[in-house]
Design an enzyme around this catalytic site. Structure first.
Site, PDB file in Angstrom:
ATOM      1  N   GLU A 197      -0.349   4.441  -1.377  1.00  0.00           N
ATOM      2  CA  GLU A 197      -1.067   5.314  -1.436  1.00  0.00           C
ATOM      3  C   GLU A 197      -1.617   5.400  -2.895  1.00  0.00           C
ATOM      4  O   GLU A 197      -1.007   5.457  -3.383  1.00  0.00           O
ATOM      5  CB  GLU A 197      -1.139   6.550  -0.615  1.00  0.00           C
ATOM      6  CG  GLU A 197      -2.067   7.494  -0.409  1.00  0.00           C
ATOM      7  CD  GLU A 197      -3.023   6.890   0.555  1.00  0.00           C
ATOM      8  OE1 GLU A 197      -4.009   6.549  -0.584  1.00  0.00           O
ATOM      9  OE2 GLU A 197      -2.885   7.039   1.633  1.00  0.00           O
ATOM     10  N   ASN A 198      -3.161   5.309  -2.168  1.00  0.00           N
ATOM     11  CA  ASN A 198      -3.506   5.529  -3.452  1.00  0.00           C
ATOM     12  C   ASN A 198      -3.913   4.297  -4.621  1.00  0.00           C
ATOM     13  O   ASN A 198      -3.152   4.305  -5.820  1.00  0.00           O
ATOM     14  CB  ASN A 198      -3.788   6.968  -4.409  1.00  0.00           C
ATOM     15  CG  ASN A 198      -4.027   7.692  -3.487  1.00  0.00           C
ATOM     16  OD1 ASN A 198      -5.781   7.898  -3.196  1.00  0.00           O
ATOM     17  ND2 ASN A 198      -3.519   9.888  -3.608  1.00  0.00           N
ATOM     18  N   ASP A 255       0.545  -0.736   0.404  1.00  0.00           N
ATOM     19  CA  ASP A 255      -0.192   0.021   0.484  1.00  0.00           C
ATOM     20  C   ASP A 255       0.760   0.719  -0.187  1.00  0.00           C
ATOM     21  O   ASP A 255       1.499   1.419   1.099  1.00  0.00           O
ATOM     22  CB  ASP A 255      -0.821  -0.066   1.387  1.00  0.00           C
ATOM     23  CG  ASP A 255      -1.888   1.041   1.064  1.00  0.00           C
ATOM     24  OD1 ASP A 255      -1.706   1.998   0.105  1.00  0.00           O
ATOM     25  OD2 ASP A 255      -3.078   1.143   1.877  1.00  0.00           O
ATOM     26  N   ASP A 259     -19.977 -14.288   8.224  1.00  0.00           N
ATOM     27  CA  ASP A 259     -21.041 -14.510   9.472  1.00  0.00           C
ATOM     28  C   ASP A 259     -22.083 -15.418   9.780  1.00  0.00           C
ATOM     29  O   ASP A 259     -22.346 -14.893  11.360  1.00  0.00           O
ATOM     30  CB  ASP A 259     -21.670 -13.729   8.958  1.00  0.00           C
ATOM     31  CG  ASP A 259     -21.206 -11.994   7.838  1.00  0.00           C
ATOM     32  OD1 ASP A 259     -19.542 -11.963   8.365  1.00  0.00           O
ATOM     33  OD2 ASP A 259     -21.824 -11.562   7.387  1.00  0.00           O
ATOM     34  N   HIS A 292     -24.981 -13.261  11.712  1.00  0.00           N
ATOM     35  CA  HIS A 292     -24.637 -11.710  11.711  1.00  0.00           C
ATOM     36  C   HIS A 292     -25.091 -10.979  10.487  1.00  0.00           C
ATOM     37  O   HIS A 292     -24.674 -11.198   9.313  1.00  0.00           O
ATOM     38  CB  HIS A 292     -24.625 -11.376  13.197  1.00  0.00           C
ATOM     39  CG  HIS A 292     -22.924 -11.129  12.365  1.00  0.00           C
ATOM     40  ND1 HIS A 292     -22.443 -10.590  11.884  1.00  0.00           N
ATOM     41  CD2 HIS A 292     -21.500 -12.511  13.100  1.00  0.00           C
ATOM     42  CE1 HIS A 292     -20.738 -10.843  11.473  1.00  0.00           C
ATOM     43  NE2 HIS A 292     -20.960 -11.978  11.822  1.00  0.00           N
ATOM     44  N   GLY A 300      -4.205   4.400   5.662  1.00  0.00           N
ATOM     45  CA  GLY A 300      -3.282   5.622   5.582  1.00  0.00           C
ATOM     46  C   GLY A 300      -4.342   6.146   6.219  1.00  0.00           C
ATOM     47  O   GLY A 300      -4.248   7.313   6.330  1.00  0.00           O
ATOM     48  N   ASP A 301      -6.366   6.657   5.274  1.00  0.00           N
ATOM     49  CA  ASP A 301      -7.481   6.839   5.229  1.00  0.00           C
ATOM     50  C   ASP A 301      -7.658   6.982   6.749  1.00  0.00           C
ATOM     51  O   ASP A 301      -8.925   7.470   6.710  1.00  0.00           O
ATOM     52  CB  ASP A 301      -7.813   8.534   4.262  1.00  0.00           C
ATOM     53  CG  ASP A 301      -8.327   7.231   3.631  1.00  0.00           C
ATOM     54  OD1 ASP A 301      -7.953   5.829   3.939  1.00  0.00           O
ATOM     55  OD2 ASP A 301      -8.737   6.953   2.379  1.00  0.00           O
TER      56      ASP A 301
HETATM   57  O1  AHR Z   1     -22.691  -8.267  11.224  1.00  0.00           O
HETATM   58  C1  AHR Z   1     -21.676  -7.333  11.108  1.00  0.00           C
HETATM   59  C2  AHR Z   1     -21.556  -7.383   9.202  1.00  0.00           C
HETATM   60  O2  AHR Z   1     -22.561  -6.777   8.810  1.00  0.00           O
HETATM   61  C3  AHR Z   1     -21.277  -8.358   8.771  1.00  0.00           C
HETATM   62  O3  AHR Z   1     -20.291  -9.136   8.847  1.00  0.00           O
HETATM   63  C4  AHR Z   1     -21.846  -8.398   6.987  1.00  0.00           C
HETATM   64  O4  AHR Z   1     -22.719  -9.238   6.730  1.00  0.00           O
HETATM   65  C5  AHR Z   1     -22.707  -7.108   7.387  1.00  0.00           C
HETATM   66  O5  AHR Z   1     -21.711  -5.893   6.674  1.00  0.00           O
HETATM   67  O1  AHR Z   2      -3.391   3.010  -1.311  1.00  0.00           O
HETATM   68  C1  AHR Z   2      -4.813   2.323  -0.858  1.00  0.00           C
HETATM   69  C2  AHR Z   2      -5.527   3.229  -0.014  1.00  0.00           C
HETATM   70  O2  AHR Z   2      -6.637   3.895  -0.493  1.00  0.00           O
HETATM   71  C3  AHR Z   2      -5.259   3.825   1.266  1.00  0.00           C
HETATM   72  O3  AHR Z   2      -4.919   2.762   2.584  1.00  0.00           O
HETATM   73  C4  AHR Z   2      -6.319   4.743   1.598  1.00  0.00           C
HETATM   74  O4  AHR Z   2      -5.393   5.898   1.854  1.00  0.00           O
HETATM   75  C5  AHR Z   2      -6.948   5.197   0.836  1.00  0.00           C
HETATM   76  O5  AHR Z   2      -8.429   5.133   0.339  1.00  0.00           O
END
Ligand code: AHR
Ligand code: AHR
Length: 503
Positions: free
Chosen positions: A226-227, A224, A440, A421, A301-302
């Site tokens: 960034e972007n 990673d 789940d 869930h 990162g964000d």
């Molecule tokens: O129940 C938490 C999450 O909610 C599950 O993992 C996903 O399927 C849904 O977004």
């Molecule tokens: O680079 C992939 C992702 O892109 C980074 O982790 C995040 O900061 C951005 O959304």
């Protein structure tokens, strides 16, 4: 003359000692690329380290304790954690930096992409018991990252910035991943925002295909930066970056001016292979790099918080480690003897049995976990209830759809439908065959938190237990952000007697 006495005496002893017992960070230091951060909840990463590895906080009284290695350079004292957390829940609050640099990881703050689930926008913490393993036969716990969970340090010391060289490795669970953004470990922005191409240099593990990918259908080790999640020079594809699913996976990433590499291997045997070694990606912004030097775990990162994965140990170095140094580190990881252990505890919940889940909360003990159509709730039932009512509270225990070390609960009267869930609310759902459904619908029975019966965690969210709240079914975290996470009567609400089926 013995071979030993032919060695220069003092040097000989030092060399023998470091060969016999050097930890990963001793090896990196010998190679001239010392660790500037060393994180592990399972073991010391220096031969002489005996300080705290991580801190846990328990749900019963919010008290904290530090878990140290059993001996200098050794494995984490999991039994100290087990006693401290007995009869309650525990979260990992701090993953200490063993390098002496103070680059500890704590709960990650909100970022540009997402605020975490906590009321103040911070991310969730990992369960202290979500990723049990053994190292050479001794129990320890890794860090199980569910979506929404993340750790970070935005004020580090000595971590590479700009285009400075660095290396890193991490040991992950190669069977725990998803396609969300982004299960990362490594160097990121100090302000939790996407500040542009080249502002990160972190290991990524998962099967996200939004940016780059490797061969097969994933998961892959990628960088990673960034972007973009990069598998090589081409931002879209590096066919030499293989799908890797070793249960214990060593992943490594290193970068220096216009040169970087991705390497990986089985953390339980053998060496590392090189999946990429070459120039920076062929798109603008990554040469030179603009690393910022924060360290994160489990998030982008964000603060993108959709990724999932498991971390056992990892380091960040100063300088670009040689392949030879990494080979020695890999040999050390293999010698640590990572192996799986049971994900369940307490009274056995046996595959093939048909069971009912009997509520134990005082005042509610006439109730059983049941379904009304797709709604999962608790219902008052007795032996003289109608057959159909009793069937709605009867469940066939199957091998866990998402992990064979745990179980799933198939409806007796709606075969092919299981308790799952969704948004942390329990529902009865047909198996649609998807990985998400399977995960789940997978639950790991534990010894009951009240000391009787079972408390049953959600495999993908080990801080969360099957709970009844206002007579409805949820997966709940003790003291978490949802109303059904309330601490009041938590232990009772999540403890069930798994009995022979009513029907
Ligand atoms: O129940 C938490 C999450 O909610 C599950 O993992 C996903 O399927 C849904 O977004
Ligand atoms: O680079 C992939 C992702 O892109 C980074 O982790 C995040 O900061 C951005 O959304």
């Amino acid at each position: 003359m013995s071979p030993r006495s032919s060695l220069p005496y003092a040097l000989g002893l030092t060399t023998l000692a470091s060969l016999a017992a050097a930890g990963p960070c001793d090896i990196y230091a010998d190679g001239g690329t010392p660790c500037v951060a060393a994180h592990s909840t399972t073991r010391a990463l220096y031969d002489s380290y005996q300080g705290p590895l991580y801190q846990v906080q328990r749900g019963s009284d919010d008290a904290t304790t530090e878990i140290t290695p059993i001996s200098a350079g050794g494995i984490a004292d999991a039994s100290a954690q087990d006693s401290f957390c007995n009869g309650t829940t525990c979260l990992i609050t701090v993953i200490y930096d063993q390098s002496g640099t103070g680059n500890d990881l704590t709960r990650a703050p909100p970022g540009g992409a997402a605020s975490g689930p906590q009321p103040n926008g911070y991310d969730n913490l990992a369960s202290a018991t979500g990723a049990p393993v053994t190292l050479n036969g001794q129990k320890a716990y890794g860090v199980f990252i569910s979506p929404g969970t993340g750790y970070r340090n935005d004020e580090t010391t000595n971590v590479a910035t700009g285009d400075e060289p660095e290396g890193m490795y991490a040991v992950f669970d190669g069977t725990h991943y998803n396609g969300g953004c982004c299960f990362d470990y490594g160097n990121a922005e100090t302000n939790n925002l996407d500040t542009g191409n080249g502002h990160m240099e972190a290991l990524y593990f998962g099967d996200n295909t939004f940016w780059g990918e490797g061969s097969g259908s994933g998961p892959w080790i990628m960088a990673d930066l960034e972007n973009g999640l990069f598998s090589g020079e081409d931002p879209d594809l590096n066919a030499n970056d293989p799908t890797v699913t070793y249960r214990f996976l060593t992943s490594s990433l290193k970068g220096e001016p216009n040169h970087w590499a991705i390497r990986g291997g089985n953390a339980a045997s053998g060496g590392l292979s090189t999946y990429y070694d070459g120039v920076r990606p062929s798109v603008p912004g990554y040469d030179p790099m603009s690393k910022e030097g924060a360290i994160l775990l489990g998030i982008g990162g964000d603060n993108s918080i959709s990724g999932q994965g498991t971390f056992y140990e990892g380091v960040v170095t100063s300088g670009y480690p040689s392949d030879d140094t990494e080979a020695q580190v890999q040999a050390n990881i293999v010698s640590a003897g990572y192996a799986t252990t049971s994900l369940t505890s307490g009274p056995a919940v046996n595959v093939g049995d048909t069971v009912s889940l009997h509520v134990t909360t005082p005042g509610y003990t006439g109730r059983y976990l049941a379904h009304s159509d797709s709604d999962i709730n608790t219902q008052i039932l007795t032996s003289s209830s109608s057959v159909s009512a009793k069937q709605s509270a009867s469940w066939t225990v199957t091998t866990g759809l998402g992990n064979s070390a745990c179980v799933s609960f198939e409806s007796l009267d709606v075969p092919g439908s299981y308790i799952r869930h969704y948004d942390f609310v329990l529902q009865l759902a047909a198996d649609d065959g998807s990985k998400q459904m399977h995960e789940d619908a997978t639950f790991c029975p534990q010894a009951g938190l009240t000391g009787e019966g079972n408390s049953i965690t959600a495999w993908g969210y080990p801080t969360r237990y099957i709970r009844h709240f206002n007579n409805e079914g949820y997966v709940a975290t003790n003291g978490g952000p949802e109303d059904f996470d309330a601490t009041r009567s938590f232990n009772q609400d999540v403890t069930f007697l798994v009995e022979s089926a009513l029907a």
